[in-house]
Design a protein around this motif. Sequence first.
Motif, short mmCIF file in Angstrom:
data_model
loop_
_atom_site.label_atom_id
_atom_site.label_comp_id
_atom_site.label_asym_id
_atom_site.label_seq_id
_atom_site.Cartn_x
_atom_site.Cartn_y
_atom_site.Cartn_z
N ASN A 43 0.85 -1.27 -0.18
CA ASN A 43 0.12 -0.07 -0.16
C ASN A 43 0.79 1.25 0.10
O ASN A 43 0.39 2.30 -0.47
N VAL A 269 -14.41 -3.44 -5.04
CA VAL A 269 -13.61 -2.19 -5.07
C VAL A 269 -14.61 -1.17 -5.87
O VAL A 269 -14.76 0.01 -5.63
N PHE A 272 -17.06 0.53 -3.38
CA PHE A 272 -16.51 1.46 -2.75
C PHE A 272 -16.12 2.78 -3.46
O PHE A 272 -16.08 4.00 -3.11
N LEU A 294 -11.92 5.66 5.67
CA LEU A 294 -11.87 4.69 4.57
C LEU A 294 -10.37 4.11 4.65
O LEU A 294 -9.86 2.87 4.56
N GLN A 295 -9.38 4.86 4.73
CA GLN A 295 -7.70 4.90 4.97
C GLN A 295 -7.61 4.02 5.93
O GLN A 295 -6.97 2.90 6.03
N SER A 298 -9.14 0.65 5.60
CA SER A 298 -8.45 -0.06 4.54
C SER A 298 -7.00 -0.80 5.50
O SER A 298 -6.51 -1.86 4.95
N PHE A 301 -7.98 -3.69 7.27
CA PHE A 301 -8.30 -4.75 6.36
C PHE A 301 -7.03 -5.72 6.09
O PHE A 301 -7.38 -6.53 5.49
N ASP A 389 -16.36 -7.66 7.94
CA ASP A 389 -15.35 -7.55 6.81
C ASP A 389 -14.18 -8.65 6.93
O ASP A 389 -13.83 -9.16 5.99
#
Length: 473
Positions: A43, A269, A272, A294-295, A298, A301, A389
């Motif tokens: 990432n 994907v 989102f 969201l960051q 993520s 995740f 999730d």
Amino acid sequence: MDEPHAMPTIGVDTRVSSSGWADELRASFALAWPLIVAQLAQNLLFTTDVVLMGWLGPQYLAAGTLAGAFLIPFQLTGVGIVGAVAPLVAQARGRGDTKAVRRIVRQGFWVAIAVATLLIPIVLSIRPIYLALGQDPHTTELAESYMQAGFWMLYPVLGIMVVRSFLSAFAATRVILLVTIIGVIANAALAYALIFGHFGFPRLELRGAAIATGLVNVIMFLALLGYVVTHRKLKRFHILARFHKPDWQRFFEILRVGLPIGLTVAAEVGLFSVAAILMGRLGTNETAAHAVALQLASMAFMVPLGLGMAATVRVGLAYGRGDAEGVRKAAWTAIALGVGFMTLTASLFLIIPNTMVALFLDSQNPDNATALMLAAGYLGIAGLFQLADGAQVVAAHALRGLSDTRIPSFLAILGYWFVGLPTAYVLGFVLNWRGTGIWLGLATGLAFVAVLLLARFAMRQRLGLLKGIAATA
């Protein structure tokens, strides 16, 4: 050259059935933790580019973000397709079939080349598509310059996934971690040089970021491939031998298993991405708050995602050797680890959301007050869907270890697009719950998919998902 019963062991010994839950826990964790850290490091590749593009100015950052938003969904879809190599190699290893391992990996490269070639004309169409969607012409032109300089990175990116899948099936995940970390460092240095024209390099701005990322992916691919073809226990597979020779049975088997995986990734994907567009209709503060929440979600995740990748291998190995009990232990251990970690992150999101969002937005700036408040609220909802999730991603990967991808793909599309998205729209716009409604819709879709996938794995015997084991018996 073909040694069906002489399979080498790299890293953790995954050839034999676990004698107990504790053994499975140790084996799964040893396989998963380098994959987890590698995912987090992966990432950072795009994050580094975003930071450097931001130094060029807001319009360059906007253009780079547009380019990434267009490229990454297609790239992840391709990665999902070639990711079918992992369960197929694991099953072949479980059977002790060296010849099948070699053919699967070789045809994995063929699939990677074919998929990348088909995706390139699509990603190069970024300008007419964005203009048709009403994006700013100048920003779109800059985004196109990024894509024109970096479209070819799809080849090494998909090639990396093939080699990673092979290495994961043999528990050689630490080299994946090492190469990924080196790649992040190299990308930061090379992108800095090419974007701004330092150290004697030309100033290429966004094109420099794309070229740097592409070159680093080539280096990472060659490093991983070099490790495989020179390692004393892995080189015996001769994965590049007779590379020109087609094996259409394996080629289409990879597509049969991989295409549904790619569709599943595209569905999630895409959900989102549409959520971000809906947020954009609400205003700047909602969009910024959504990006922050969201960051953080993520980043959390990445842990169950890494555990899911390990579950694919562990389940595939057990399935290949005809061990139904090993399948059960491998999957439920990974699911328990994933849900356990997400319980921790959910607690943090619910207890200290303000502290966490303040890492991204300056709480001392009064202009950020509304965005901070909204982000904290969204993060609280993210805390609620953390468990779902984590459960859905590990369950999906466990089913992939059984080569069960078609029905899970249908369930994912159903949950994301026919449950999650309509719920988000109704709550957000019809009931006027705005961003909170959109996030509750996302949570509903994830929870729906999690329940169905967990139920499908729990009913694996009744649904005939272990027919390969029955045939072996």
